[in-house]
Design an enzyme around this catalytic site. Structure first.
Site, short mmCIF file in Angstrom:
data_model
loop_
_atom_site.label_atom_id
_atom_site.label_comp_id
_atom_site.label_asym_id
_atom_site.label_seq_id
_atom_site.Cartn_x
_atom_site.Cartn_y
_atom_site.Cartn_z
N LEU A 1 0.69 -1.02 -0.21
CA LEU A 1 0.06 -0.04 0.02
C LEU A 1 0.86 1.11 -0.01
CD1 LEU A 1 -2.60 -1.06 2.75
CD2 LEU A 1 -2.97 -1.08 0.19
N ASP A 2 0.74 2.20 -0.73
CA ASP A 2 1.29 3.57 -0.72
C ASP A 2 1.24 4.19 0.76
OD1 ASP A 2 1.40 3.40 -3.41
OD2 ASP A 2 -0.20 4.65 -3.72
N LYS A 3 2.44 4.97 0.82
CA LYS A 3 2.63 5.55 2.26
C LYS A 3 1.36 6.35 2.66
CE LYS A 3 5.89 8.81 4.27
NZ LYS A 3 6.83 9.76 4.17
N LYS B 1 -4.54 5.06 -7.89
CA LYS B 1 -4.42 6.52 -8.39
C LYS B 1 -4.44 6.61 -9.76
CE LYS B 1 -2.36 7.31 -3.74
NZ LYS B 1 -1.12 7.29 -3.22
#
Ligand code: URA
Length: 234
Positions: free
Chosen positions: A110-112, A194
């Site tokens: 998962l992204d930051k 995104k």
């Protein structure tokens, strides 16, 4: 043939020993790398008695690795890694210090700034099952958008939208409000959600993964971790 209670398919036993995925195990068996009671076995479907039989891989005796599974509700601000050379905060920092993390890794990333469901395990086979696009394992994301979403945007998201040079597999959109959706995808390209949202000229303001296959985030609080079973996921 009915499986006797005290026997197990060789392939299943080898998966539980953690020596590889089902596909890799088939290969090892066909290459003659697996021996049962000192004799090469070329059929992974035979049944073994795990308490009695001696099973070796490249002549090293196998013992069953205890497979572990955890779910975390990831907090924003942590990168998905078990360590970072530059000293950035990682998801490992969210695990209790009492937890033995040897061999444990996060499944996918998962992204930051993304929150939500992250699985940790030492089961490489499970990880491949979840991550390989050909397995079509569903991941559901709750997405808050910058601008209102139109019906035509939903249609585009659901029907093989293009990101970079990749044509996405079909996705599912469940509209929650004019600016929020649940998006179901079966792939895990870098920044996939995104990028999909950018492709419809919108922007993600908040992103949370809420489900992986059968495992839902449910009532797990932000930053909390819970031990689970393989069957909770598959
Ligand atoms: N897609 C993204 O863009 N980010 C995530 O963290 C997960 C999926």
């Amino acid at each position: 043939m009915k499986e006797r209670k005290d026997t197990k398919r060789l392939e299943k036993y080898l998966v539980e020993c953690g020596i590889g995925t089902r596909r890799e195990i088939k290969k090892y068996v066909h290459e003659g790398k697996i021996k049962l009671n000192y004799k090469i076995i070329l059929d992974e479907s035979i049944h073994i008695r795990e308490e009695i039989d001696i099973i070796t891989f490249n002549d090293i005796k196998l013992t069953k690795k205890k497979l572990k599974y955890y779910m975390l509700n990831k907090i924003s601000g942590y990168i998905t890694a078990m360590k970072d050379e530059d000293g950035k905060k990682t998801v490992k920092d969210l695990l209790p210090s009492s937890l033995d993390t040897k061999g444990i890794f996060p499944v996918g990333r998962l992204d930051k700034d993304t929150e939500g469901l992250l699985i940790f395990t030492n089961d490489g086979d499970l990880s491949k099952l979840i991550l390989s696009p050909e397995n079509d394992c569903e991941k559901i994301y709750y997405v808050e958008l910058d601008r209102e979403i139109k019906e035509s945007d939903i249609e585009r998201l659901e029907n093989n939208i293009k990101i970079d040079n990749h044509v996405c597999k079909s996705a599912k959109v469940h509209k929650i409000s004019s600016k929020s959706i649940n998006l179901t995808i079966t792939e895990g390209k870098f920044h996939q959600v995104k990028k999909m949202i950018k492709a419809i000229d919108n922007k993600v303001n908040y992103l949370k993964r809420i489900k992986i296959n059968n495992l839902a985030l449910g009532d797990l609080k932000l930053g909390e971790i819970r031990e689970i079973k393989r069957q909770d996921i598959l």
